[in-house]
Design an enzyme around this catalytic site. Sequence first.
Site, mmCIF file in Angstrom:
data_model
loop_
_atom_site.group_PDB
_atom_site.id
_atom_site.type_symbol
_atom_site.label_atom_id
_atom_site.label_comp_id
_atom_site.label_asym_id
_atom_site.label_seq_id
_atom_site.Cartn_x
_atom_site.Cartn_y
_atom_site.Cartn_z
ATOM 1 N NE ARG A 31 -3.620 -2.037 2.588
ATOM 2 C CZ ARG A 31 -3.343 -2.879 3.589
ATOM 3 N NH1 ARG A 31 -2.481 -2.545 4.535
ATOM 4 N NH2 ARG A 31 -3.931 -4.048 3.668
ATOM 5 C CD GLU A 44 3.900 -20.195 5.226
ATOM 6 O OE1 GLU A 44 4.051 -19.188 5.912
ATOM 7 O OE2 GLU A 44 3.960 -21.368 5.697
ATOM 8 C CB SER A 50 -3.480 -14.145 4.759
ATOM 9 O OG SER A 50 -2.420 -13.357 4.319
ATOM 10 C CB CYS A 54 -7.702 -17.329 15.916
ATOM 11 S SG CYS A 54 -6.223 -16.328 15.905
ATOM 12 C CB VAL A 91 13.912 -18.702 4.805
ATOM 13 C CG1 VAL A 91 15.236 -18.014 5.118
ATOM 14 C CG2 VAL A 91 13.145 -17.936 3.734
ATOM 15 C CG ASN A 318 -3.513 -9.740 12.021
ATOM 16 O OD1 ASN A 318 -3.505 -9.829 10.799
ATOM 17 N ND2 ASN A 318 -3.857 -10.743 12.794
ATOM 18 N NE ARG A 455 -19.984 1.914 43.871
ATOM 19 C CZ ARG A 455 -21.276 1.741 44.121
ATOM 20 N NH1 ARG A 455 -22.102 1.418 43.153
ATOM 21 N NH2 ARG A 455 -21.751 1.892 45.344
HETATM 22 C C1 LIG Z 1 -5.503 -23.165 17.715
HETATM 23 C C2 LIG Z 1 -5.094 -21.725 17.844
HETATM 24 C C3 LIG Z 1 -6.017 -20.778 18.261
HETATM 25 C C4 LIG Z 1 -5.638 -19.452 18.393
HETATM 26 N N1 LIG Z 1 -6.576 -18.537 18.813
HETATM 27 C C5 LIG Z 1 -6.216 -17.232 18.934
HETATM 28 C C6 LIG Z 1 -7.174 -16.250 19.337
HETATM 29 O O1 LIG Z 1 -8.346 -16.577 19.598
HETATM 30 N N2 LIG Z 1 -6.769 -14.964 19.450
HETATM 31 C C7 LIG Z 1 -5.490 -14.569 19.155
HETATM 32 O O2 LIG Z 1 -5.174 -13.368 19.242
HETATM 33 N N3 LIG Z 1 -4.553 -15.479 18.750
HETATM 34 C C8 LIG Z 1 -4.894 -16.784 18.637
HETATM 35 N N4 LIG Z 1 -3.969 -17.709 18.224
HETATM 36 C C9 LIG Z 1 -2.587 -17.269 17.985
HETATM 37 C C10 LIG Z 1 -2.408 -16.726 16.570
HETATM 38 O O3 LIG Z 1 -2.833 -17.679 15.636
HETATM 39 C C11 LIG Z 1 -0.942 -16.402 16.369
HETATM 40 O O4 LIG Z 1 -0.545 -15.502 17.357
HETATM 41 C C12 LIG Z 1 -0.688 -15.784 15.005
HETATM 42 O O5 LIG Z 1 -0.985 -16.687 13.986
HETATM 43 C C13 LIG Z 1 0.775 -15.370 14.901
HETATM 44 O O6 LIG Z 1 1.024 -14.892 13.630
HETATM 45 P P1 LIG Z 1 2.497 -14.926 13.057
HETATM 46 O O7 LIG Z 1 2.413 -14.402 11.664
HETATM 47 O O8 LIG Z 1 3.429 -14.292 13.991
HETATM 48 O O9 LIG Z 1 2.909 -16.467 13.068
HETATM 49 P P2 LIG Z 1 2.255 -17.706 12.347
HETATM 50 O O10 LIG Z 1 0.808 -17.534 12.164
HETATM 51 O O11 LIG Z 1 2.749 -18.915 13.067
HETATM 52 O O12 LIG Z 1 2.920 -17.675 10.914
HETATM 53 C C14 LIG Z 1 4.288 -17.903 10.731
HETATM 54 C C15 LIG Z 1 4.445 -18.508 9.356
HETATM 55 O O13 LIG Z 1 5.816 -18.569 9.056
HETATM 56 C C16 LIG Z 1 6.066 -19.773 8.348
HETATM 57 N N5 LIG Z 1 7.492 -20.060 8.529
HETATM 58 C C17 LIG Z 1 8.147 -20.257 9.704
HETATM 59 N N6 LIG Z 1 9.457 -20.455 9.475
HETATM 60 C C18 LIG Z 1 9.624 -20.374 8.142
HETATM 61 C C19 LIG Z 1 10.744 -20.497 7.300
HETATM 62 N N7 LIG Z 1 11.961 -20.733 7.786
HETATM 63 N N8 LIG Z 1 10.576 -20.365 5.970
HETATM 64 C C20 LIG Z 1 9.327 -20.129 5.449
HETATM 65 N N9 LIG Z 1 8.218 -20.006 6.200
HETATM 66 C C21 LIG Z 1 8.381 -20.124 7.533
HETATM 67 C C22 LIG Z 1 5.138 -20.778 8.991
HETATM 68 O O14 LIG Z 1 4.866 -21.848 8.121
HETATM 69 C C23 LIG Z 1 3.911 -19.930 9.277
HETATM 70 O O15 LIG Z 1 2.950 -20.004 8.238
HETATM 71 C C24 LIG Z 1 -4.320 -19.056 18.074
HETATM 72 C C25 LIG Z 1 -3.391 -20.006 17.640
HETATM 73 C C26 LIG Z 1 -3.770 -21.327 17.524
HETATM 74 C C27 LIG Z 1 -2.755 -22.336 17.058
#
Ligand SMILES: Cc1cc2nc3c(=O)[nH]c(=O)nc-3n(C[C@H](O)[C@H](O)[C@H](O)COP(=O)(O)OP(=O)(O)OC[C@H]3O[C@@H](n4cnc5c(N)ncnc54)[C@H](O)[C@@H]3O)c2cc1C
Length: 464
Positions: A31, A44, A50, A54, A91, A318, A455
């Site tokens: 953007r 990935e 994306s 959760c 990676v 996010n 309170r």
């Molecule tokens: C069952 C469950 C329920 C949840 N419920 C909630 C909720 O209700 N509320 C809330 O706020 N949070 C919740 N979470 C947590 C939330 O999903 C995570 O905090 C969020 O997804 C983190 O985002 P992220 O991008 O940091 O990591 P991730 O979503 O883990 O994404 C990281 C990505 O990097 C990729 N990756 C890692 N290493 C490499 C590499 N070396 N090369 C290429 N790709 C790589 C992985 O494959 C992954 O797709 C929940 C999680 C789970 C598992």
Amino acid sequence: MNTSAAHGVRERLVVIGGDAAGMSAASQARRMRGPDELEIVAFERGHFTSYSACGIPYWVGGDVEDRDELIARTPEEHRARHIDVRLRTEVTEIDVERGRVRARDLESGAESWTSYDKLVIATGARPVRPDLPGIDAAGVHGVQTLDDGQALLDTLTRTEGRRAVVVGAGYIGVEMAEALINRGYEVTVVNRGREPMATLDPDMGRLVREAMTGLGITMVDDAEVTALPTGADGRVRAVATADAEYPADVVVLGIGVRPETTLARAAGLPLGDHGGLLTDRSMRVRGQENVWAGGDCVEVLDLVSGQLRHIPLGTHANKQGQIIGTNAGGGYATFPGVVGTAVSKVCDLEIARTGLREKDAHRVGLRFETVTIESTSRAGYYPDAAPMTVKMLAELGTGRLLGVQIVGREGAGKRVDIAAVALTAGMTVYQVAALDLGYAPPFSPVWDPVQVAARKAAAKLGAR
Ligand SMILES: Cc1cc2nc3c(=O)[nH]c(=O)nc-3n(C[C@H](O)[C@H](O)[C@H](O)COP(=O)(O)OP(=O)(O)OC[C@H]3O[C@@H](n4cnc5c(N)ncnc54)[C@H](O)[C@@H]3O)c2cc1C
């Protein structure tokens, strides 16, 4: 400054991790700057971009029918915005000195280097998987990714037995217990702690345990899993602790996560006490001009305690991703820190917390009062008014609000947001008690439950 930026030619932003933090960063950077100015390559290793981890408990439990509903933006949608998404590509090394990453195509095994002007590390978290006998047996599942969720659903569809054991009683364990109950399983939750939901104080966790027991879930507390015994077919048949064996046709692991910082550690990037990457407020990795990190792989500033913590939540991932994208795109934005707000549920019991628990407050040397009150979600006389317990911590002397935990039925969970705002603003319980909150009988009692607690805390601290 790197040469490409200096000469005004197109820069390359490389993103490691294609979920919440990584793709929020990529989308925001796009953007900020068009494809003529900024090339964006996102690696990935999984099959999806994306996606909402959760939502996995609700998909497994049947509230959400289709896996694709959990995908906010597909690789094709990202590519249409000129983000070069490379799926199933892992990676394997970051070379900070030369500004490049090495990646392996997981289908072909081919490896190659890609140079970057700017790098985003958004590798998320790694589920804890203790080295126990049987941990890799068929029928034992994690729920970290959509692939994990699909594998679990496949097992549930194929397996005739209806006994499920969930290991761990944090919010993921609790939500998965609900999902399995909803699918008609007999559910046992084996928990290392005294009460479920260790993010609450034990007195509030006890309310969760009582509700779970009331739903027919067998709660095993203070139990350390020692093995996952298997049958002759190699499938898991039980969860064993030092004292007993709990028969299982399927086992779900929900025993926490650690920051996924293997690459960052090998690259010599700074890690904190919790194993997460250390960044400044613009989410730039400390000591690095062109490297940012966000999401579950970083540590965050807890605004209430003033300490760094690892709080792996999508809500932070996010927001941090968007801030990274703004900065990597040439703008300026900062992430202020968190107050530790989280909400979850088990069936119709809502569980919410923000700020410090008693032990957190003790750890940072704060002196405080606690109060616990019983109230209702609506005016007591209004139909469907449901009970709600609110616990509040407030600092001695200043009256500063330190933390709130809420357990109750409909309307309990999101009430914690009042406290989250108050904590962020550094408000006292006197100020919370005087807040101009909305009131009508269908929505709350005339004194909102959070204000009733404020309170009472104010009265305990001494009127002002
Ligand atoms: C069952 C469950 C329920 C949840 N419920 C909630 C909720 O209700 N509320 C809330 O706020 N949070 C919740 N979470 C947590 C939330 O999903 C995570 O905090 C969020 O997804 C983190 O985002 P992220 O991008 O940091 O990591 P991730 O979503 O883990 O994404 C990281 C990505 O990097 C990729 N990756 C890692 N290493 C490499 C590499 N070396 N090369 C290429 N790709 C790589 C992985 O494959 C992954 O797709 C929940 C999680 C789970 C598992």
